[in-house]
Write an enzyme that holds these catalytic residues in place. Sequence first.
Site, short mmCIF file in Angstrom:
data_model
loop_
_atom_site.label_atom_id
_atom_site.label_comp_id
_atom_site.label_asym_id
_atom_site.label_seq_id
_atom_site.Cartn_x
_atom_site.Cartn_y
_atom_site.Cartn_z
N ASN A 40 4.63 8.45 2.68
CA ASN A 40 3.22 8.07 2.61
C ASN A 40 3.02 6.98 3.66
O ASN A 40 3.39 5.84 3.45
CB ASN A 40 2.92 7.55 1.19
N LYS A 82 0.42 5.60 4.56
CA LYS A 82 -0.70 4.69 4.27
C LYS A 82 -1.55 4.52 5.55
O LYS A 82 -1.61 5.45 6.35
CB LYS A 82 -0.19 3.36 3.71
N HIS A 124 -3.28 7.76 -5.91
CA HIS A 124 -2.37 6.65 -5.59
C HIS A 124 -2.93 5.37 -6.19
O HIS A 124 -4.15 5.16 -6.23
CB HIS A 124 -2.22 6.52 -4.07
N GLU A 170 -3.21 2.48 -5.09
CA GLU A 170 -4.11 1.72 -4.20
C GLU A 170 -5.52 2.31 -4.24
O GLU A 170 -6.50 1.57 -4.17
CB GLU A 170 -3.53 1.70 -2.77
N GLU A 190 4.85 6.03 -9.96
CA GLU A 190 4.94 4.86 -9.08
C GLU A 190 4.51 3.62 -9.84
O GLU A 190 3.31 3.34 -9.94
CB GLU A 190 4.04 5.03 -7.86
N GLY A 247 5.68 -1.65 -2.51
CA GLY A 247 5.59 -2.59 -1.39
C GLY A 247 6.10 -3.98 -1.72
O GLY A 247 5.91 -4.92 -0.95
N SER A 301 9.17 1.02 -3.46
CA SER A 301 10.28 0.36 -2.78
C SER A 301 11.55 1.21 -2.74
O SER A 301 12.66 0.70 -2.88
CB SER A 301 10.56 -1.01 -3.40
P1 PGA Z 1 6.59 1.58 -0.91
O1 PGA Z 1 5.25 2.43 -1.27
O2 PGA Z 1 7.68 2.59 -0.72
O3 PGA Z 1 6.23 0.86 0.34
O4 PGA Z 1 6.84 0.67 -2.08
C1 PGA Z 1 5.32 3.57 -2.07
C2 PGA Z 1 3.93 4.16 -2.23
O5 PGA Z 1 2.97 3.39 -2.34
O6 PGA Z 1 3.76 5.39 -2.24
#
Ligand code: PGA
Length: 247
Positions: free
Chosen positions: A9, A11, A95, A97, A166, A172, A211
């Site tokens: 992803n 982003k 997601h 976010e 997640e 992150g 992560s």
């Molecule tokens: P990350 O993000 O691997 O940077 O923690 C995962 C995600 O948001 O899909």
Amino acid sequence: MRGKLVVGNWKMNGSLRQNDALLADLRSGWTATPSRRIAICVPFPYLWQAQAALAGSALDWGAQNVSEHASGAFTGEVAAAMVAEFGSRMAIVGHSERRALYGETDATVANKAAAALAAGLTPIVCVGETLAEREASATDAVVLRQLDAVVALLGARLAQAVVAYEPVWAIGTGRTATPQQAEAVHGLLRRRLRTAVGEAADDMLLLYGGSVKADNAKTLFACANIDGGLVGGASLKADEFLAIARA
Ligand code: PGA
């Protein structure tokens, strides 16, 4: 037998120039096997670039969001059918976010999953609890509420989706769920999927995200109900992403 799937992803990252290098490295560095697949979900404007760079390769690509509507007066939105026109195979929906920053509700996410399926895309339906919810022992209730909204709308069609767990507190942050924590939720989701779609649930892919790195992927992906990962930050470096996919 379920295979493994690792999805990057990106982003809101990348540029035409940076993407060229990353896509070339991914293409040359990856050989798929029937049981091991990888894909990347890129910003909408780069779908054509992913298609041009990856067509005929062992990698799939897709989007990070789609509109719940098919077409019409929805300024700034992108329809699933448009995403599909660029050879995409999938779209992330729900997601955390999007839920937290853009007000997407469980119902919106379910509608987006339905829109993706209608366009021939595999929806990657994200669920996950915040740190406050985990500390209040609400993890199971939250992820089941999020999943049930999609179950209610899609019914047996849900078997064509991928589900990604997640935990918001692991995204992150460098804090990964332990394999035990992740597997507990994945097992719960698998059981709920069995009641929703029957035996087809055993063929569904459940990804873990938050992560994921090359050094923790192996133990996570070894869990019985973890069929791969949804990878954010580490998907922006070809070496790291491919190391995760090989784990
Ligand atoms: P990350 O993000 O691997 O940077 O923690 C995962 C995600 O948001 O899909």
